[in-house]
Write a protein that holds these residues in place. Structure first.
Motif, short mmCIF file in Angstrom:
data_model
loop_
_atom_site.label_atom_id
_atom_site.label_comp_id
_atom_site.label_asym_id
_atom_site.label_seq_id
_atom_site.Cartn_x
_atom_site.Cartn_y
_atom_site.Cartn_z
N ASP A 112 35.82 43.78 41.17
CA ASP A 112 34.65 43.82 40.29
C ASP A 112 33.73 42.63 40.55
O ASP A 112 32.53 42.78 40.79
CB ASP A 112 35.14 43.84 38.83
CG ASP A 112 34.00 43.92 37.83
OD1 ASP A 112 32.89 44.31 38.20
OD2 ASP A 112 34.24 43.58 36.65
N TRP A 113 34.32 41.41 40.53
CA TRP A 113 33.49 40.22 40.72
C TRP A 113 32.96 40.11 42.14
O TRP A 113 31.81 39.69 42.35
CB TRP A 113 34.28 38.96 40.33
CG TRP A 113 34.19 38.71 38.86
CD1 TRP A 113 35.12 39.00 37.91
CD2 TRP A 113 33.08 38.14 38.18
NE1 TRP A 113 34.65 38.64 36.67
CE2 TRP A 113 33.40 38.11 36.80
CE3 TRP A 113 31.84 37.66 38.59
CZ2 TRP A 113 32.53 37.61 35.83
CZ3 TRP A 113 30.97 37.16 37.64
CH2 TRP A 113 31.31 37.14 36.28
N THR A 127 29.02 39.91 43.00
CA THR A 127 28.46 38.79 43.76
C THR A 127 27.81 39.28 45.05
O THR A 127 26.68 38.87 45.39
CB THR A 127 29.54 37.75 44.08
OG1 THR A 127 30.15 37.32 42.86
CG2 THR A 127 28.96 36.54 44.80
N THR A 153 33.71 48.09 38.61
CA THR A 153 33.47 47.87 40.04
C THR A 153 32.52 48.93 40.58
O THR A 153 31.59 48.61 41.35
CB THR A 153 34.80 47.91 40.81
OG1 THR A 153 35.68 46.90 40.30
CG2 THR A 153 34.58 47.67 42.30
N ARG A 196 33.80 34.89 42.10
CA ARG A 196 32.73 34.45 41.20
C ARG A 196 31.93 33.29 41.78
O ARG A 196 30.75 33.11 41.47
CB ARG A 196 33.32 33.96 39.87
CG ARG A 196 34.03 35.00 39.01
CD ARG A 196 34.75 34.28 37.90
NE ARG A 196 35.47 35.15 36.99
CZ ARG A 196 35.12 35.37 35.71
NH1 ARG A 196 34.06 34.78 35.22
NH2 ARG A 196 35.82 36.17 34.95
N ASN A 232 39.93 43.30 38.95
CA ASN A 232 39.03 42.24 38.51
C ASN A 232 38.44 41.49 39.70
O ASN A 232 37.27 41.08 39.66
CB ASN A 232 39.75 41.27 37.58
CG ASN A 232 40.11 41.90 36.26
OD1 ASN A 232 39.37 42.71 35.72
ND2 ASN A 232 41.27 41.56 35.73
N GLU A 263 39.96 35.88 42.19
CA GLU A 263 38.88 36.28 41.27
C GLU A 263 37.88 35.15 41.08
O GLU A 263 36.67 35.36 41.08
CB GLU A 263 39.46 36.71 39.92
CG GLU A 263 38.40 37.12 38.92
CD GLU A 263 38.97 37.46 37.55
OE1 GLU A 263 38.19 37.47 36.58
OE2 GLU A 263 40.18 37.71 37.44
N GLU A 321 28.97 48.12 39.54
CA GLU A 321 28.38 47.02 40.31
C GLU A 321 27.96 47.49 41.71
O GLU A 321 26.94 47.05 42.24
CB GLU A 321 29.36 45.85 40.41
CG GLU A 321 29.73 45.20 39.09
CD GLU A 321 28.54 44.64 38.33
OE1 GLU A 321 27.42 44.59 38.90
OE2 GLU A 321 28.72 44.27 37.16
#
Length: 359
Positions: free
Chosen positions: A170-171, A175, A202, A139, A167, A135, A205
């Motif tokens: 999602d990140w 990104t 997610t 990021r 998670n 994760e 995004e």
């Protein structure tokens, strides 16, 4: 700030970190706030913070190595001059480090070096068995993206968008979709796959990422997000601006006016207003070419952003004009706007100074 003061701040930060580690509340917000504040203050003195950070990452104590990475991150954030040396040390640490908590801090720190050597480190860590490390990696690509649609960073992010941990997905999707301003069929395919993700954040995004690439498939999904007040977010409104299509407009008009991001999204999706802005921009640049051909004026728009800009020859030292702001300044009159620009950038800027000229 003296070097012993930096050492004192770091010592207090380490004490806070150890207190958190030994407490029953690992999410002690006050303790973490103290830790973060102390290291940031220590990093203000780059000359003293750098060697201390390098010393700490060589410690046998993982808490000290974490603090060393965090101190180096803050120092690089505040002092560009230390970033190359920091990157060298962090690359070496990555080759020998096994503690997940240290690797998380290392990923955050190496991002702030803005150094291309960070990419292979993060690519390797993208395959780490600890989801928290992955994760953090997802990021941390944002500040070191290569800009290559087929780069190793993009391949790693695409892989992370399919991670079993929500998670991480999602990140990685955020990104890849919003922060990595690159485009390719593979990127769009990865984002489209995530529009069916069972994890709501997610999925959101992914829709935003496709919208930023003007992908028509995102339009009805984006309108659906905006239509749900719980799903609306400033980034969702920004994505609506970028799409520049009328479909989200009915849902946008249900929001109370007043927030800038709502107003901007409504304006961007309003076809009448967009047509007016386009006509204004065209007449403005045409008028400038007649009045001031020396300006070499041109209109442009960010590929992954919203808003038209008027650019002029770099010799004038101007960073350009926001078309909407110029429209307001000129009361909607393109001729008046052209005159304002011409007045802002007088011809004397290009005239040779008086006196003898070189032969």
């Amino acid at each position: 700030m003296e070097s012993d003061t930096v050492a004192e701040l770091a010592t207090r930060a380490l004490a806070a970190a150890r207190a958190i580690a030994s407490s029953d509340d690992p999410d002690d917000h006050d303790g973490w706030a103290d830790y973060v504040s102390l290291l940031w203050r220590a990093a203000a003195d780059g000359a003293a913070a750098l060697p201390l950070g390098l010393e700490l990452i060589g410690s046998a104590d993982p808490i000290e190595r974490v603090a060393g990475c965090d101190l180096l991150r803050d120092t690089g954030n505040q002092h560009e001059a230390v970033r190359a040396g920091t990157a060298t040390a962090l690359v070496a640490l990555a080759q020998r480090e096994t503690e997940g908590r240290v690797l998380k801090s290392l990923a955050r720190a190496i991002e702030q070096t803005h150094d291309p050597r960070a990419v292979p480190v993060l690519v390797t860590l993208a395959g780490h068995p600890d989801a928290e490390v992955r994760e953090e990696v997802a990021r941390s690509f944002a500040e070191v993206v290569t800009g290559l649609p087929d780069g190793p960073d993009i391949h790693a992010l695409i892989g992370l968008t399919q991670d079993p941990d929500p998670n991480v997905r999602d990140w990685a999707t955020f990104t890849l979709g919003v922060q990595a301003e690159v485009d390719s069929p593979a990127i769009r395919a990865a984002l489209w796959e995530r529009t069916a993700d069972e994890h709501a954040e997610t999925r959101t995004e992914a829709i935003r990422g496709l919208a930023c690439r003007h992908d028509d498939r995102a339009v009805p999904l984006l309108a659906e997000l905006i239509d749900n007040p719980e799903g609306a977010h400033v980034l969702t409104f920004s994505a609506a601006q970028i799409t520049d299509v009328p479909e989200p407009l009915p849902a946008l008009l249900e929001y109370e006016p007043g927030d800038d991001w709502v107003t901007d999204a409504v304006n961007a999706c309003n076809p009448v207003r967009r047509a007016r802005l386009d006509a204004f921009a065209w007449e403005l640049v045409s008028t400038l070419h007649r009045l001031r051909p020396d300006l070499d004026a041109a209109v442009s728009m960010e590929r992954f952003g919203w808003g038209c800009s008027l650019g002029v020859d770099a010799a004038f030292g101007s960073s350009g004009y926001d078309i909407e702001a110029l429209l307001a300044r000129a009361d909607g009159n393109p001729t008046r706007a052209a005159e304002l620009v011409a007045t802002d950038l007088p011809r004397t800027l290009l005239e040779s100074p008086p006196g003898p000229q070189p032969q």
